[in-house]
Design a protein around this motif. Structure first.
Motif, mmCIF file in Angstrom:
data_model
loop_
_atom_site.group_PDB
_atom_site.id
_atom_site.type_symbol
_atom_site.label_atom_id
_atom_site.label_comp_id
_atom_site.label_asym_id
_atom_site.label_seq_id
_atom_site.Cartn_x
_atom_site.Cartn_y
_atom_site.Cartn_z
ATOM 1 N N GLY A 331 0.821 -1.198 0.000
ATOM 2 C CA GLY A 331 0.000 0.000 0.000
ATOM 3 C C GLY A 331 0.853 1.245 0.000
ATOM 4 N N PRO A 332 0.328 2.345 -0.560
ATOM 5 C CA PRO A 332 1.073 3.615 -0.546
ATOM 6 C C PRO A 332 1.124 4.183 0.869
ATOM 7 C CG PRO A 332 -1.127 3.944 -1.440
ATOM 8 C CD PRO A 332 -0.965 2.471 -1.244
ATOM 9 N N LEU A 333 2.291 4.617 1.282
ATOM 10 C CA LEU A 333 2.465 5.188 2.607
ATOM 11 C C LEU A 333 1.700 6.499 2.735
ATOM 12 C CD1 LEU A 333 6.267 4.448 2.953
ATOM 13 C CD2 LEU A 333 4.485 3.533 4.462
ATOM 14 N N SER A 334 1.076 6.688 3.873
ATOM 15 C CA SER A 334 0.259 7.885 4.079
ATOM 16 C C SER A 334 1.097 9.146 4.224
ATOM 17 C CB SER A 334 -0.613 7.707 5.327
ATOM 18 O OG SER A 334 -1.473 6.605 5.190
ATOM 19 N N GLN A 335 2.332 9.013 4.703
ATOM 20 C CA GLN A 335 3.137 10.192 4.997
ATOM 21 C C GLN A 335 4.364 10.333 4.103
ATOM 22 O OE1 GLN A 335 3.911 9.686 9.188
ATOM 23 N NE2 GLN A 335 1.846 10.349 9.765
ATOM 24 N N MET A 339 5.939 3.234 -1.219
ATOM 25 C CA MET A 339 5.021 2.161 -0.862
ATOM 26 C C MET A 339 5.661 1.283 0.203
ATOM 27 S SD MET A 339 3.171 0.806 -4.331
ATOM 28 C CE MET A 339 4.689 0.458 -5.214
ATOM 29 N N ALA A 340 4.804 0.590 0.949
ATOM 30 C CA ALA A 340 5.265 -0.340 1.971
ATOM 31 C C ALA A 340 4.814 -1.739 1.627
ATOM 32 C CB ALA A 340 4.729 0.066 3.345
ATOM 33 N N LEU A 341 5.647 -2.710 1.953
ATOM 34 C CA LEU A 341 5.314 -4.128 1.821
ATOM 35 C C LEU A 341 5.292 -4.750 3.205
ATOM 36 C CD1 LEU A 341 7.595 -5.208 -1.194
ATOM 37 C CD2 LEU A 341 5.245 -4.360 -1.260
ATOM 38 N N MET A 342 4.225 -5.487 3.501
ATOM 39 C CA MET A 342 4.085 -6.145 4.788
ATOM 40 C C MET A 342 3.814 -7.624 4.582
ATOM 41 S SD MET A 342 1.758 -3.173 6.463
ATOM 42 C CE MET A 342 1.312 -2.599 4.822
ATOM 43 N N SER A 343 4.487 -8.461 5.355
ATOM 44 C CA SER A 343 4.258 -9.899 5.309
ATOM 45 C C SER A 343 3.277 -10.264 6.416
ATOM 46 C CB SER A 343 5.573 -10.653 5.503
ATOM 47 O OG SER A 343 5.338 -12.043 5.620
ATOM 48 N N VAL A 349 -2.034 -14.707 12.218
ATOM 49 C CA VAL A 349 -2.830 -13.501 11.926
ATOM 50 C C VAL A 349 -2.083 -12.258 12.416
ATOM 51 C CG1 VAL A 349 -5.165 -12.550 11.898
ATOM 52 C CG2 VAL A 349 -4.838 -14.961 12.360
ATOM 53 N N LEU A 350 -0.794 -12.211 12.094
ATOM 54 C CA LEU A 350 0.048 -11.072 12.432
ATOM 55 C C LEU A 350 0.801 -10.605 11.195
ATOM 56 C CD1 LEU A 350 1.572 -12.265 15.844
ATOM 57 C CD2 LEU A 350 -0.263 -10.595 15.513
ATOM 58 N N CYS A 351 1.120 -9.305 11.169
ATOM 59 C CA CYS A 351 1.852 -8.722 10.045
ATOM 60 C C CYS A 351 3.132 -8.068 10.531
ATOM 61 C CB CYS A 351 1.001 -7.658 9.342
ATOM 62 S SG CYS A 351 -0.532 -8.270 8.618
ATOM 63 N N GLU A 352 4.141 -8.063 9.658
ATOM 64 C CA GLU A 352 5.373 -7.349 9.958
ATOM 65 C C GLU A 352 5.840 -6.609 8.723
ATOM 66 O OE1 GLU A 352 8.747 -9.729 10.872
ATOM 67 O OE2 GLU A 352 8.272 -11.286 9.405
ATOM 68 N N LEU A 353 6.478 -5.477 8.935
ATOM 69 C CA LEU A 353 6.980 -4.659 7.846
ATOM 70 C C LEU A 353 8.219 -5.310 7.249
ATOM 71 C CD1 LEU A 353 6.739 -1.902 6.347
ATOM 72 C CD2 LEU A 353 8.321 -0.997 8.064
ATOM 73 N N ALA A 360 7.315 4.738 -5.478
ATOM 74 C CA ALA A 360 5.885 4.860 -5.766
ATOM 75 C C ALA A 360 5.523 4.317 -7.143
ATOM 76 C CB ALA A 360 5.456 6.317 -5.645
ATOM 77 N N GLY A 361 6.444 4.408 -8.097
ATOM 78 C CA GLY A 361 6.148 3.950 -9.451
ATOM 79 C C GLY A 361 6.479 2.498 -9.708
ATOM 80 N N ALA A 362 6.840 1.749 -8.673
ATOM 81 C CA ALA A 362 7.210 0.347 -8.855
ATOM 82 C C ALA A 362 6.006 -0.465 -9.311
ATOM 83 C CB ALA A 362 7.764 -0.222 -7.563
ATOM 84 N N GLN A 363 6.277 -1.428 -10.184
ATOM 85 C CA GLN A 363 5.227 -2.329 -10.659
ATOM 86 C C GLN A 363 5.302 -3.638 -9.877
ATOM 87 O OE1 GLN A 363 4.146 -5.065 -14.484
ATOM 88 N NE2 GLN A 363 5.266 -3.185 -14.872
ATOM 89 N N LEU A 364 4.246 -3.909 -9.098
ATOM 90 C CA LEU A 364 4.193 -5.110 -8.289
ATOM 91 C C LEU A 364 3.426 -6.202 -9.033
ATOM 92 C CD1 LEU A 364 3.267 -3.495 -4.865
ATOM 93 C CD2 LEU A 364 5.535 -4.122 -5.689
ATOM 94 N N PRO A 365 3.627 -7.454 -8.646
ATOM 95 C CA PRO A 365 2.849 -8.522 -9.281
ATOM 96 C C PRO A 365 1.359 -8.349 -8.984
ATOM 97 C CG PRO A 365 4.669 -9.419 -8.005
ATOM 98 C CD PRO A 365 4.555 -7.986 -7.636
ATOM 99 N N ASP A 366 0.551 -8.713 -9.937
ATOM 100 C CA ASP A 366 -0.885 -8.743 -9.729
ATOM 101 C C ASP A 366 -1.263 -10.162 -9.367
ATOM 102 O OD1 ASP A 366 -3.516 -7.990 -9.575
ATOM 103 O OD2 ASP A 366 -3.555 -7.015 -11.546
#
Length: 369
Positions: A331-335, A339-343, A349-353, A360-366
């Motif tokens: 998701g795009p960072l608010s501040q 963009m940030a990637l979280m696993s 049911v936990l996430c980590e950065l 911002a212009g990176a193309q991620l897999p769909d």
């Protein structure tokens, strides 16, 4: 090809040498390639028992006229390697560079990236060619000039499928085994000459079967390699999405017999969600809702929300499974402008950065379908 046959072929396959289109082969590259294939096969091995449970347990109500689609195998003889549970890295493109963890591979800046089960493909969606990433090099696949749908991957990353034009009224669907590096089968399909009548691949299920519709989302078709394609019948409504254990249609999750007969299992909330991604074994679906995300477990219909995320983002999208239980949310960072990637792990049911410096212009897999 049954699950047993797939496992036998995949676990018994050996890496052979291929000619690289862009990078010279070295002994180290060959070793890395064999290891990468071992990891992809291990993914499939680790998920085989769970996948069988999904198909046999959750979809046990399905009547399968073909004995080849009967119960899957028991536990694998050899335990899965440690690589199965070790998370990989989500690849993405920045300009003319493909980033896969610490790897930096020069590519055509107009290419797209596809990712599933530890397998990364890159290529030109509107025509090809396509290549599989093996270590620090690209190995070109025999895709030729593909149709606009490009190449799709099975959820475990072991197989790919694409469509080639034969003539104005015929298209060819090819299923390729990425572990054995060989063609599984191909079939030629009559199509209407207009764009709406062309084929649009949907997915490759746990049994190695391919589904497609036309670009107009008509004539949902199932193809089991070695057999003729069949139209899917008994749908409760329009086609919604592919599922590793079958398909979603009319808001109902269900399996498809080899004769094309659809049997609904349960109703699915938000069946067409572009912000959702199935786990390779078809048990979990991670779905984002604005800036939050939930994981749905098809075994008991439970829904769990991931707790507060480690960074603030404007919205979330699931982009790929880096292990059988870990999905990457982006998701795009608010501040900031990046963009940030979280696993996120669906068992805890936990996430980590894992990365907050993605341009911002990176193309991620769909989604792979």
């Amino acid at each position: 090809m049954s699950i047993e046959d797939r496992l036998t072929a995949e676990l018994g396959s050996r890496a052979d040498s291929l000619t690289a289109p862009h990078v010279e082969v070295s002994g180290l590259a060959r070793l890395g390639r064999r290891e990468h294939r071992r990891r992809r096969t291990a993914w499939a091995s680790a998920g085989a028992v769970v996948a069988a449970a999904v198909v046999i347990g959750s979809v046990a109500v399905l009547a399968q006229p073909d004995a080849r689609t009967g119960p899957g195998p028991g536990p694998a003889t050899d335990p899965p390697s440690d690589a199965v549970t070790s998370p990989g890295a989500l690849p993405y493109l920045v300009g003319g560079t493909l980033r896969v963890g610490e790897q930096r591979i020069p590519v055509d800046p107009e290419w797209q990236v596809a990712f599933a089960g530890g397998t990364t493909l890159v290529g030109r969606q509107w025509g090809g060619p396509w290549a599989v990433v093996e270590g620090d090099r690209l190995v070109e696949l025999p895709t030729g000039a593909t149709t606009p749908v490009g190449v799709i991957l099975a959820g475990d990353g072991t197989h790919a499928a694409w469509v080639n034009d034969v003539d104005r009224t015929t298209q060819r669907v090819v299923l390729w085994d990425l572990v054995a590096d060989e063609e599984v089968d191909r079939v030629e399909v009559p199509v209407a000459p207009d764009f709406q009548g062309q084929l649009s691949l949907n997915g490759i299920d746990l049994l190695g079967r391919v589904t497609w519709t036309t670009n107009a989302l008509e004539d949902l078709t199932l193809w089991r390699p070695g057999s003729d394609p069949v139209l899917v019948t008994g749908l409760p409504g329009p086609y919604d999405d592919a599922w590793p254990g079958g398909i979603v249609a009319g808001g109902r999750l269900g399996g498809v017999a080899d004769d094309g007969r659809f049997t609904p299992v349960e109703r699915l909330e938000d069946p067409e969600s572009a912000s959702s991604l199935w786990s390779p074994d078809g048990i979990h679906r991670v779905r984002s809702i604005g800036t939050s995300a939930v994981v749905e477990d098809q075994r008991d219909d439970s829904v769990s929300e991931f707790p507060q995320l480690p960074v603030l983002v404007d919205f979330l999208t699931p982009r790929g499974w880096i292990s059988p239980t870990q999905v990457v949310l982006a998701g795009p960072l608010s501040q900031s402008e990046g963009m940030a990637l979280m696993s996120c792990d669906v068992t805890t049911v936990l996430c980590e950065l894992i990365d907050e410096d993605v341009p911002a212009g990176a193309q991620l897999p769909d989604r792979w379908w």
